[in-house]
Write an enzyme that holds these catalytic residues in place. Sequence first.
Site: not given
Ligand code: ARG
Length: 291
Positions: A29, A72, A78, A97, A146, A175, A177, A271
């Site tokens: 990201n 992560d 997530n 991930r 995503r 995302h 959230d 997150c």
């Molecule tokens: N580095 C992680 C990713 O890019 C951060 C995730 C953040 N999580 C969230 N629920 N917004 O997946």
Amino acid sequence: MNNFKYKADSAQTILMCPPDFFNVDYVINPWMQSNCGKVNAATAQGQWENLRQKLAAAGNVVTMPSQPGLPDLVFTANAGLVYGDVFIPSRFRSSERQGEEPHFHQWFANAGYKIPDWPKDVYFEGAGDALLDRSHAMLWAGYGFRSDANAQWFLAEILQIPVQSLELVDPRFYHLDTCFCPLSDGYLMYYPRAFSHASLVAIEAMVPPEQRIIVPEADAVEFACNAVELDRHLFMNHASAGLQARLFEAGFGVTVCPLGEFLKSGGTAKCLTIKLVEAPYSGAMLASAAA
Ligand code: ARG
């Protein structure tokens, strides 16, 4: 034997994962772009521990083990989506991930959640992209970066609840959230420019203007929307005086928990958490949502 503990009438409990192996090791990201290897481990530990303590004073916090090679895993939002005793596990888009999936799956299976089948070819990043409304019987589902757009159909079918999908268009808010936070009593805190025009129209059709708390860009880029609410109190990385005043006027308290080391990875308070107690909507609520 079913050992399920997190029933609708239990006290709110939040799952977190300590940042023992947290860093920015890859780029998936825009926040991670210039931050590879730049996390200060001691500062991150301190920020995470401060958040954990603040949340533990207002609810219960349980932790799951961290894992080497999965930086992560700290972002437990997530893991998947919790609804009553059902846990829908995430299918991560990035290979970096995907190694988290068995760890989250095992934790929720051990906790007694029912885990339905999910199609292998549909990406879905859990409570990062799927947020239960706090006053209407419905789920908001983000897509665009995503989760796949068609995740909404599987969510609606498995959970038997109405789903409103929302298209994300700003890569900084990849995302749901990160830019959208349904709050108690029908309030909504959100950053409008993160959404496509059609999705904004859908939001505005469902949430009356006096209940929309619009987050200015300067707060949005500090992840103000990425807040955890416990009983009308918000825990968040940042809120300007203006945003705090607006939240206060709507009846919400604010505790700022600085999480700058985690923002380097594109995540903050919300997150780093997942609520384990999500009461399923009552039949009456669902009937009125359908009407
Ligand atoms: N580095 C992680 C990713 O890019 C951060 C995730 C953040 N999580 C969230 N629920 N917004 O997946």
